[in-house]
Write a protein that holds these residues in place. Structure first.
Motif, mmCIF file in Angstrom:
data_model
loop_
_atom_site.group_PDB
_atom_site.id
_atom_site.type_symbol
_atom_site.label_atom_id
_atom_site.label_comp_id
_atom_site.label_asym_id
_atom_site.label_seq_id
_atom_site.Cartn_x
_atom_site.Cartn_y
_atom_site.Cartn_z
ATOM 1 N N TYR A 38 0.806 -1.221 0.000
ATOM 2 C CA TYR A 38 0.000 0.000 0.000
ATOM 3 C C TYR A 38 0.843 1.277 0.000
ATOM 4 C CZ TYR A 38 -4.035 -2.981 0.525
ATOM 5 O OH TYR A 38 -5.004 -3.930 0.303
ATOM 6 N N CYS A 40 2.915 2.615 2.006
ATOM 7 C CA CYS A 40 2.936 3.411 3.241
ATOM 8 C C CYS A 40 4.276 4.132 3.412
ATOM 9 C CB CYS A 40 2.669 2.515 4.454
ATOM 10 S SG CYS A 40 1.088 1.639 4.379
ATOM 11 N N ILE A 79 -5.809 4.765 10.713
ATOM 12 C CA ILE A 79 -5.668 4.305 9.329
ATOM 13 C C ILE A 79 -7.039 4.279 8.646
ATOM 14 C CG2 ILE A 79 -5.023 2.375 7.833
ATOM 15 C CD1 ILE A 79 -2.848 1.677 9.934
ATOM 16 N N LYS A 80 -8.036 3.756 9.315
ATOM 17 C CA LYS A 80 -9.373 3.662 8.722
ATOM 18 C C LYS A 80 -9.970 5.029 8.432
ATOM 19 C CE LYS A 80 -12.293 1.061 10.922
ATOM 20 N NZ LYS A 80 -12.979 0.184 11.893
ATOM 21 N N GLY A 82 -8.475 8.207 8.895
ATOM 22 C CA GLY A 82 -7.577 9.331 8.665
ATOM 23 C C GLY A 82 -7.211 9.996 9.977
ATOM 24 N N TYR A 98 -8.255 5.293 4.920
ATOM 25 C CA TYR A 98 -8.011 4.139 4.049
ATOM 26 C C TYR A 98 -9.061 3.048 4.208
ATOM 27 C CZ TYR A 98 -3.535 5.935 2.526
ATOM 28 O OH TYR A 98 -2.563 6.701 1.940
ATOM 29 N N LYS A 99 -10.183 3.355 4.867
ATOM 30 C CA LYS A 99 -11.199 2.324 5.123
ATOM 31 C C LYS A 99 -11.787 1.743 3.848
ATOM 32 C CE LYS A 99 -14.707 5.761 6.077
ATOM 33 N NZ LYS A 99 -15.242 6.465 7.198
ATOM 34 N N VAL A 101 -9.962 1.422 1.097
ATOM 35 C CA VAL A 101 -8.808 0.983 0.311
ATOM 36 C C VAL A 101 -8.199 -0.295 0.880
ATOM 37 C CG1 VAL A 101 -6.504 1.642 -0.512
ATOM 38 C CG2 VAL A 101 -8.300 3.379 -0.309
ATOM 39 N N ILE A 102 -8.046 -0.319 2.202
ATOM 40 C CA ILE A 102 -7.402 -1.439 2.886
ATOM 41 C C ILE A 102 -8.454 -2.146 3.739
ATOM 42 C CG2 ILE A 102 -5.522 -2.135 4.420
ATOM 43 C CD1 ILE A 102 -4.139 0.529 3.790
ATOM 44 N N ILE A 107 -5.592 -3.936 7.766
ATOM 45 C CA ILE A 107 -5.253 -2.832 8.676
ATOM 46 C C ILE A 107 -4.796 -3.391 10.017
ATOM 47 C CG2 ILE A 107 -6.189 -0.898 10.020
ATOM 48 C CD1 ILE A 107 -7.946 -0.234 7.557
#
Length: 158
Positions: A38, A40, A79-80, A82, A98-99, A101-102, A107
């Motif tokens: 991803y 990161c 992460i979920k 922001g 990123y909820k 996206v990932i 996560i």
């Protein structure tokens, strides 16, 4: 008959423990793979700051004040959903959500890797921090004799 049952029970218990241990090790390895997948590391370094706080600085800060589970929940939510403003040196940098996206599982794997990597290497990481503080003439709070955080902010840990 009892011996056979006991033997099978011990074999099954050993197999389950072994599978759990291997599964945990696999998840840890997968965390690093997912961080790369991803991208990161476009913004974060493992150690040493970049455009965003280093993973080991994030783990250190969150584990300093929280249990592993509380820290994990905080990082999963960051992460979920922001995040912005949690690290003063990156107050103007926003982590996008990123909820979508990932996956939740991925996560959790990423966060477990970050926190476990810090926990597993805490002594070495703290040793490196002390060396940086000494090199830049910082006191125990990270400030040098001029009241600043050394030559490179707080040495890239956060």
């Amino acid at each position: 008959m009892k011996k056979v049952f006991l033997g099978l029970s011990l074999t099954l218990a050993t197999s389950l423990f072994s599978a759990e241990t291997n599964n945990s090790a696999t998840n840890q390895a997968n965390g690093k793979i997912l961080i790369e997948k991803y991208d990161c590391t476009t913004c974060h370094n493992i150690m040493g700051r970049k455009n965003a706080p280093a993973f080991m600085g994030i783990a250190r800060k969150n584990l300093m004040w929280n249990s592993f589970d509380e820290a994990k929940t905080t990082l999963v939510n960051s992460i979920k959903n922001g995040s912005q403003g949690k690290y003063r040196r990156f107050a103007n940098t926003a982590m996008p959500p990123y909820k979508n996206v990932i996956s939740e599982t991925e996560i959790n794997t990423i966060v477990s890797w970050i926190l476990s990597e810090y926990e597993n290497n805490k002594d070495e990481i703290q040793k490196r921090m002390r060396e940086m503080h000494k090199r830049y003439g910082c006191d125990k709070y990270g400030f040098n004799r001029h009241g600043h955080h050394g030559h490179h902010g707080h040495h890239g840990w956060e």
